[in-house]
Design a protein around this motif. Structure first.
Motif, short mmCIF file in Angstrom:
data_model
loop_
_atom_site.label_atom_id
_atom_site.label_comp_id
_atom_site.label_asym_id
_atom_site.label_seq_id
_atom_site.Cartn_x
_atom_site.Cartn_y
_atom_site.Cartn_z
N MET A 162 0.83 -1.21 0.00
CA MET A 162 0.00 0.00 0.00
C MET A 162 0.87 1.25 0.00
O MET A 162 0.57 2.23 -0.68
N ARG A 163 1.96 1.20 0.76
CA ARG A 163 2.86 2.35 0.79
C ARG A 163 3.39 2.65 -0.61
O ARG A 163 3.53 3.80 -1.01
N ALA A 164 3.72 1.60 -1.37
CA ALA A 164 4.23 1.81 -2.73
C ALA A 164 3.19 2.48 -3.62
O ALA A 164 3.55 3.21 -4.55
N GLN A 165 1.89 2.25 -3.35
CA GLN A 165 0.85 2.94 -4.12
C GLN A 165 1.00 4.45 -4.00
O GLN A 165 0.64 5.20 -4.91
N ALA A 166 1.52 4.90 -2.85
CA ALA A 166 1.65 6.34 -2.61
C ALA A 166 2.64 7.00 -3.58
O ALA A 166 2.64 8.22 -3.74
N ALA A 167 3.48 6.18 -4.23
CA ALA A 167 4.42 6.74 -5.22
C ALA A 167 3.67 7.31 -6.42
O ALA A 167 4.15 8.24 -7.07
N THR A 168 2.48 6.77 -6.71
CA THR A 168 1.76 7.22 -7.91
C THR A 168 0.32 7.67 -7.63
O THR A 168 -0.31 8.25 -8.51
N ASP A 169 -0.22 7.38 -6.44
CA ASP A 169 -1.62 7.70 -6.17
C ASP A 169 -1.72 8.76 -5.08
O ASP A 169 -1.25 8.58 -3.95
N GLN A 170 -2.37 9.90 -5.41
CA GLN A 170 -2.43 11.05 -4.49
C GLN A 170 -3.13 10.74 -3.17
O GLN A 170 -2.73 11.25 -2.12
N GLU A 171 -4.19 9.92 -3.21
CA GLU A 171 -4.93 9.64 -1.98
C GLU A 171 -4.08 8.84 -0.99
O GLU A 171 -4.08 9.11 0.20
N TYR A 172 -3.38 7.84 -1.51
CA TYR A 172 -2.48 7.06 -0.65
C TYR A 172 -1.35 7.96 -0.13
O TYR A 172 -0.93 7.86 1.01
N ARG A 173 -0.86 8.83 -1.00
CA ARG A 173 0.23 9.70 -0.61
C ARG A 173 -0.20 10.66 0.50
O ARG A 173 0.51 10.88 1.47
N HIS A 191 6.31 5.36 -17.57
CA HIS A 191 5.08 4.70 -17.15
C HIS A 191 5.08 4.20 -15.71
O HIS A 191 4.03 3.83 -15.19
N GLY A 192 6.22 4.13 -15.06
CA GLY A 192 6.28 3.52 -13.73
C GLY A 192 6.20 2.01 -13.84
O GLY A 192 6.04 1.47 -14.94
N TYR A 193 6.28 1.31 -12.71
CA TYR A 193 6.28 -0.14 -12.75
C TYR A 193 4.91 -0.72 -13.12
O TYR A 193 4.80 -1.61 -13.97
N ALA A 194 3.86 -0.21 -12.46
CA ALA A 194 2.54 -0.85 -12.59
C ALA A 194 2.02 -0.81 -14.02
O ALA A 194 1.40 -1.76 -14.49
N ASP A 195 2.29 0.28 -14.73
CA ASP A 195 1.76 0.44 -16.09
C ASP A 195 2.76 0.04 -17.17
O ASP A 195 2.55 0.32 -18.35
N LEU A 196 3.84 -0.59 -16.76
CA LEU A 196 4.86 -0.99 -17.73
C LEU A 196 4.43 -2.26 -18.47
O LEU A 196 3.87 -3.17 -17.86
N THR A 197 4.65 -2.30 -19.78
CA THR A 197 4.43 -3.53 -20.55
C THR A 197 5.62 -3.70 -21.48
O THR A 197 6.38 -2.75 -21.73
N ILE A 198 5.80 -4.93 -21.97
CA ILE A 198 6.89 -5.19 -22.91
C ILE A 198 6.71 -4.29 -24.15
O ILE A 198 7.68 -3.74 -24.67
N ASP A 199 5.46 -4.11 -24.59
CA ASP A 199 5.23 -3.26 -25.77
C ASP A 199 5.64 -1.81 -25.51
O ASP A 199 6.17 -1.15 -26.41
N ARG A 200 5.41 -1.33 -24.31
CA ARG A 200 5.82 0.04 -23.99
C ARG A 200 7.34 0.16 -23.94
O ARG A 200 7.90 1.19 -24.30
N ILE A 201 8.01 -0.91 -23.48
CA ILE A 201 9.48 -0.90 -23.54
C ILE A 201 9.90 -0.89 -25.01
O ILE A 201 10.84 -0.17 -25.39
N GLY A 202 9.17 -1.64 -25.83
CA GLY A 202 9.46 -1.70 -27.26
C GLY A 202 9.44 -0.33 -27.94
O GLY A 202 10.17 -0.09 -28.89
N GLN A 203 8.58 0.56 -27.43
CA GLN A 203 8.50 1.91 -28.01
C GLN A 203 9.77 2.72 -27.80
O GLN A 203 10.00 3.72 -28.47
N HIS A 204 10.59 2.30 -26.83
CA HIS A 204 11.88 2.99 -26.60
C HIS A 204 13.06 2.20 -27.17
O HIS A 204 14.20 2.55 -26.95
#
Lengths: 200, 200
Positions: A112-123, B28-41
């Protein structure tokens, strides 16, 4: 923190929901948590959960607020102890033997803490969480300076260090297999070398 | 750590892939990362990525290994400096002014670290990561004791504390809005009170 976190038989629906959330977090962790899985630990209809919360994250942010309310209510029990004794009691609690339950809970908190890296509510929540614990630590340091147990240090600065070190240790306990057993001794050595007044 | 992490024009395909991974992580950060998005770079065909790695997490664990290889290769540059100067240089680096790039990278690292709470491969990697940095810190403490800069402390124990405090600070920088500016001063006060030999 875990045992006694919730009453056996909560009277309020909110507390009943948060108790079910805690049980579901222990079982599934943050990433695999769903409202339906929380519903499996909830004695009433799952639709009631949707009535109270828009989704998993809104529910979890309220769960985190409950933890803070509980921590606030539980304070002041160690009154009578000196400032250094209060710090050592805190270290004992943080570096206590882990149980499967406390490990599962710390894992979910790390996620949950890691969510705070990208989510304003958690932060926003974790900022409040950090502020609360840092302020309480600063209070202990301030008391210790006042009664002559501690030297004339900057209470905020020392509290920032203690808080960062303790939260770092809690995170490492569940994300690394490295042995942290010597942390307790070194935290004590820090208090002794940096805080204890000469001749104490 | 960020600037100069990758050569401008990598000769090896692996390095080229990891460089694209870094750029995609920042975007994109970790959560939204995909192989295809890496492919774009990645200047070559995306199918080459699938040829080298089974999936996103296998690729990222290799990315983390590369960071360690880079850190290992970059060591020893501060030779000639005394042990306390080497620690202060490290504090300067950790508590340096954040840039959008370094913040984006720290956010992605915090998300990956949280994976270690539930994923054995990430956990194995972060254990190795922690061991590496803790060992290097213990080396500095040991050098300082040997040349009389530091007192006779337990190098492993002090290194555990320093590492936990620094990794806690890095995590808090991206998961909380609380001000950490006084950490640098207190880290220095810790070194002074606990490590510096009398009369230094």
């Amino acid at each position: 923190m875990q045992s006694g976190l919730f009453p056996d038989d909560p009277a309020e629906t909110r507390i009943e929901i948060l108790k079910a959330t805690y049980a579901a977090l222990l079982e599934h962790g943050y990433a695999d948590l769903t409202i339906d899985r929380i519903g499996q630990h909830f004695p009433k209809s799952t639709s009631l959960l949707y009535h109270h919360y828009e989704g998993k994250d809104e529910l979890l942010v309220d769960f985190l607020s409950y933890l803070l309310e509980d921590a606030e209510a539980g304070l002041g029990t160690e009154s009578g102890a000196s400032a250094d004794e209060r710090l050592l009691t805190l270290f004992d609690r943080i570096f206590a033997e882990e149980t499967p339950e406390s490990m599962a809970f710390q894992r979910a908190m790390a996620e949950m803490r890691a969510q705070a890296a990208t989510d304003q509510e958690y932060r926003r929540h974790f900022t409040e969480h950090d502020r609360f614990f840092r302020d309480r630590l600063a209070d202990v340091i301030r008391d210790g300076i006042e009664d002559g147990t501690f030297r004339e240090v900057d209470p905020e600065q020392v509290a920032t260090m203690l808080h960062t070190m303790l939260s770092g240790a809690m995170a490492e306990q569940v994300t690394s297999d490295l042995d942290l057993s010597s942390m307790r001794a070194e935290a004590e050595a820090y208090v002794e070398a940096r805080l204890l007044a000469e001749g104490r």
